[in-house]
Scaffold this motif. Structure first.
Motif, PDB file in Angstrom:
ATOM      1  N   VAL A 200       0.913  -1.144   0.000  1.00  0.00           N
ATOM      2  CA  VAL A 200       0.000   0.000   0.000  1.00  0.00           C
ATOM      3  C   VAL A 200       0.953   1.194   0.000  1.00  0.00           C
ATOM      4  O   VAL A 200       1.533   1.526   1.036  1.00  0.00           O
ATOM      5  N   GLY A 260      -0.849   1.752  11.489  1.00  0.00           N
ATOM      6  CA  GLY A 260      -2.030   0.910  11.622  1.00  0.00           C
ATOM      7  C   GLY A 260      -1.836  -0.230  12.606  1.00  0.00           C
ATOM      8  O   GLY A 260      -2.762  -0.600  13.334  1.00  0.00           O
ATOM      9  N   THR A 261      -0.631  -0.773  12.632  1.00  0.00           N
ATOM     10  CA  THR A 261      -0.409  -1.911  13.519  1.00  0.00           C
ATOM     11  C   THR A 261      -0.485  -1.460  14.974  1.00  0.00           C
ATOM     12  O   THR A 261      -1.075  -2.142  15.828  1.00  0.00           O
ATOM     13  N   THR A 347     -12.111  -6.898   8.103  1.00  0.00           N
ATOM     14  CA  THR A 347     -11.275  -5.972   7.341  1.00  0.00           C
ATOM     15  C   THR A 347     -12.107  -5.301   6.251  1.00  0.00           C
ATOM     16  O   THR A 347     -12.775  -5.984   5.471  1.00  0.00           O
ATOM     17  N   ASP A 376     -10.511  -3.500  10.815  1.00  0.00           N
ATOM     18  CA  ASP A 376      -9.242  -3.023  10.248  1.00  0.00           C
ATOM     19  C   ASP A 376      -9.569  -2.298   8.949  1.00  0.00           C
ATOM     20  O   ASP A 376      -9.843  -2.917   7.918  1.00  0.00           O
ATOM     21  N   CYS A 378      -7.414  -0.033   7.732  1.00  0.00           N
ATOM     22  CA  CYS A 378      -6.133   0.673   7.492  1.00  0.00           C
ATOM     23  C   CYS A 378      -5.952   1.022   6.022  1.00  0.00           C
ATOM     24  O   CYS A 378      -5.597   2.153   5.693  1.00  0.00           O
ATOM     25  N   TYR A 379      -6.182   0.065   5.148  1.00  0.00           N
ATOM     26  CA  TYR A 379      -6.042   0.372   3.726  1.00  0.00           C
ATOM     27  C   TYR A 379      -7.297   1.063   3.203  1.00  0.00           C
ATOM     28  O   TYR A 379      -7.235   2.139   2.603  1.00  0.00           O
ATOM     29  N   ASP A 405      -5.497   4.338   8.693  1.00  0.00           N
ATOM     30  CA  ASP A 405      -4.143   4.831   8.455  1.00  0.00           C
ATOM     31  C   ASP A 405      -4.178   6.123   7.646  1.00  0.00           C
ATOM     32  O   ASP A 405      -4.205   6.073   6.402  1.00  0.00           O
ATOM     33  N   HIS A 407      -1.708   7.688   7.016  1.00  0.00           N
ATOM     34  CA  HIS A 407      -0.533   7.634   6.125  1.00  0.00           C
ATOM     35  C   HIS A 407      -0.781   6.778   4.890  1.00  0.00           C
ATOM     36  O   HIS A 407       0.106   6.606   4.067  1.00  0.00           O
ATOM     37  N   LYS A 408      -1.992   6.282   4.777  1.00  0.00           N
ATOM     38  CA  LYS A 408      -2.395   5.666   3.516  1.00  0.00           C
ATOM     39  C   LYS A 408      -3.415   6.605   2.852  1.00  0.00           C
ATOM     40  O   LYS A 408      -3.065   7.387   1.978  1.00  0.00           O
TER      41      LYS A 408
HETATM   42  C1  PLP Z   1      -5.429  -3.836   5.892  1.00  0.00           C
HETATM   43  C2  PLP Z   1      -4.171  -3.410   6.598  1.00  0.00           C
HETATM   44  N1  PLP Z   1      -4.110  -3.478   7.925  1.00  0.00           N
HETATM   45  C3  PLP Z   1      -3.013  -3.125   8.616  1.00  0.00           C
HETATM   46  C4  PLP Z   1      -1.900  -2.664   7.961  1.00  0.00           C
HETATM   47  C5  PLP Z   1      -0.686  -2.287   8.757  1.00  0.00           C
HETATM   48  O1  PLP Z   1      -0.566  -0.912   8.793  1.00  0.00           O
HETATM   49  P1  PLP Z   1       0.804  -0.193   9.181  1.00  0.00           P
HETATM   50  O2  PLP Z   1       1.805  -0.598   8.145  1.00  0.00           O
HETATM   51  O3  PLP Z   1       0.463   1.250   9.149  1.00  0.00           O
HETATM   52  O4  PLP Z   1       1.207  -0.653  10.539  1.00  0.00           O
HETATM   53  C6  PLP Z   1      -1.900  -2.581   6.567  1.00  0.00           C
HETATM   54  C7  PLP Z   1      -0.725  -2.122   5.829  1.00  0.00           C
HETATM   55  O5  PLP Z   1      -0.648  -2.181   4.630  1.00  0.00           O
HETATM   56  C8  PLP Z   1      -3.067  -2.950   5.865  1.00  0.00           C
HETATM   57  O6  PLP Z   1      -3.142  -2.911   4.531  1.00  0.00           O
END
Ligand code: PLP
Length: 590
Positions: A200, A260-261, A347, A376, A378-379, A405, A407-408
């Protein structure tokens, strides 16, 4: 005695003179900024298809290289079954032996294995394409294995000649420092490049960089109102705005995190404290993921001290969404066997495919079994801004927590995640502490929800300006349009590839497109990737989903526009022609 004092004063004077170098004058500062800006401009010019992405292209396979199928063999291997990722494949894939419905039905055997698993930690996941794909093919694909040669030069990543400028007792000139630093531009995968269509990709905007500059220059302690109320307010404003995007009530609370983590980890900590208050229950606690859940989620368990908890990877359906029927069976089985289902992660935008789990159905199961539901996002999360994608986030407002995120999807620099907990009090309970005595004079008010009481972090980077400045300057509409463009471009790429002979393509849900040549070996598909990326203008990777290898394209960079996608499509066409595949009719997936 007195001479010693004189000596010390002289010494102090010298130290003071030395320390004054830290206080550069306005003129020195602008000169430094000007020079740094020149380096940045030189780098930013490389972010176009005229320049390579900086990806080091994997070497040609040494075994089975370009094993293009023989006429006849192609027809034998391809066909609707293989093209459509339906139940047939579920029953035949190696992963299914570990995670499919059969496993649920295997009852006592499978359940009895839980105590053993309890000793082996989070690695003890039940299935996953990774395990299936541990063959030599994959080993060959990592950039680390790259042998030097013309490919490497073509790919645009320069030679790694020197170590960074060393740390020395005495400083050197700004020109020398910047000259050394700017080498990084030639030695990196250029994340903001329009042809960077892997992972990503991270992007950053100029106002976000200025926000960081301001944050670092003013440098407030931003996690407590006593230190800087305005900094806290800026952060809270972002958190509440994101909460509203997902339909959360104002009683939600959250924090900007490093990614995100870490956002997920903060959410999972709250879930643990709320659902599994006694550590003696950790080894019978069960976390449910899908086989496409990001690998960072299970990793959080060990940081949470729950290494011995059980992880179930639920298979996905033919649309790559968590199969809720199997989830339910897994849970029923676990309950019968005195395990403690405590957390399920849905997700909304899987990293591999961009698929979106059915949150309302997962919510219903989670509620029935008194489990925490974490989403989740994040993406995919900020696609909620787009009218055409809003419906995909239905039900997210019922989740107990969400990770996104910036940052995404908000094009903030790396190091910007965000966690939201629907019931903010639970997040606060999970992070309250006894303040150190050195803090005893600090005026605090229980009404103030200090960010330091909503996360495990304390002295953290002041992250708000890198998110807020771009939003304030450009307005939300600009981000909405940029993200909507990515959705449209993914659809456009899908439709154009769908019309392309020899290519099977999966219909995108968000901005990720998977395609492959069906009926040929994985090595042949890797050869296709090499052909497409050989001049370094595009960076894409393969992924394996439900046991099938695909080329994966993610359109996410704000610099990627239709003309870039057109160049990409032509590269695919040219590559296919070059590979001289036999003419064959086949169905399209998705
Ligand atoms: C669906 C999803 N969850 C979690 C993450 C982890 O995020 P981060 O790299 O900001 O810790 C990602 C990273 O690509 C992601 O695509």
């Amino acid at each position: 005695m007195s001479s010693e004092v004189v000596f010390n004063l002289e010494y102090l004077t010298r130290l003071e003179e030395s320390a004054r170098t830290l206080e550069s004058t306005p003129q020195q500062r602008s000169e430094m900024m000007f020079k740094a800006q020149r380096e940045v401009d030189a780098y930013l010019e490389q972010l176009s298809l005229d320049h390579p992405t900086g990806w080091v292209i994997p070497p040609k396979e040494t075994q089975g290289q370009d094993k293009l199928v023989q006429p006849g063999q192609y027809q034998v291997q391809s066909g609707p079954n293989q093209v459509q990722s339906g139940p047939d494949r579920v029953q035949s894939g190696p992963y299914q032996a570990q995670s499919g419905p059969d496993q649920v039905q295997s009852g006592p055997d499978w359940v009895q294995s839980a105590p053993d698993q309890a000793q082996s930690g989070p690695d003890r996941v039940q299935s996953g394409p990774d395990q299936v794909q541990s063959g030599p093919d994959q080993v060959q694909s990592g950039p680390d294995q790259v042998q030097s040669g013309p490919d490497q030069v073509q790919s645009g990543r320069g030679p790694h000649e020197t170590e960074p400028l060393p740390i020395q007792e005495n400083g050197v000139s700004i020109d020398e420092v910047l000259r050394d630093f700017s080498r990084i531009g030639n030695e990196m995968e250029r994340e903001g490049h329009p042809g960077h269509m892997a992972y990503v990709p991270g992007n950053s905007t100029a106002p976000a960089a200025i926000g960081d500059f301001l944050a670092a220059s003013f440098n407030p302690y931003s996690l407590n109102v006593a230190s800087c109320r305005r900094a806290v307010k800026m952060q809270q404003m972002i958190v509440q705005w994101v909460g509203r995007l997902f339909g959360y009530p104002s009683a939600c609370a959250g924090n900007l995190t490093s990614g995100g983590t870490v956002a997920t980890m903060v959410a999972m900590t709250t879930a643990r404290d709320h659902k599994v208050p006694r550590s003696k229950d950790y080894s019978r606690s069960v976390l449910y993921l899908s086989e496409l859940t990001h690998d960072g989620v299970a990793k959080c368990l060990s940081t949470l001290g729950m290494r011995e908890a059980v992880v179930r990877k639920v298979p996905v359906d033919d649309k790559y969404r968590m199969d809720v029927n199997i989830l339910r069976k897994f849970i029923e089985n676990d309950v019968q066997n005195n395990l403690l289902p405590f957390l399920v992660v849905a997700t909304t935008g899987t990293t591999d495919v961009g698929s979106v789990d059915p949150v309302p159905a997962i919510r219903a199961v989670a509620t029935q079994y008194n489990m925490w539901l974490h989403v989740d996002a994040c993406y995919g999360g900020f696609f909620v801004l787009c009218n055409s994608a809003k419906h995909l986030f239905e039900g997210v407002e019922t989740a107990d927590s969400i990770a996104v995120d910036p940052h995404k999807g908000l094009y903030a620099p790396f190091g910007t995640g965000l966690v939201l907990v629907r019931n903010g009090t639970l997040l606060r309970n999970s992070n309250t502490r006894q303040h150190g005595n050195y803090m005893q004079d600090q005026l605090t008010n229980p009404e103030d929800w200090n960010p330091e009481d909503l996360t495990f972090e304390q002295s953290a980077h002041f992250r708000a300006p890198r998110v807020l400045l771009p939003l304030q300057l450009y307005g939300v509409a600009t981000f909405r349009d940029a993200l909507q463009e990515k959705l449209e471009l993914a659809k456009y790429l899908y439709l154009r590839l769908k019309g392309q002979a020899h290519i099977q393509v999966v219909e995108p849900v968000l901005s990720t497109v998977l395609f492959r040549i069906p009926g040929v070996s994985d090595n042949t598909n890797r050869a296709l990737l090499r052909e497409i990326t050989t001049d370094g203008r595009f960076f894409i990777t393969t992924t394996t989903v439900k046991g099938v290898l695909y080329l994966r394209v993610i359109i996410f960079c704000y610099r990627t526009h239709r003309q870039d996608v057109d160049v990409f499509i032509n590269k695919v066409k040219d590559a296919v022609v070059k590979m001289e595949l036999p003419e064959v009719e086949f169905c399209h997936a998705g």
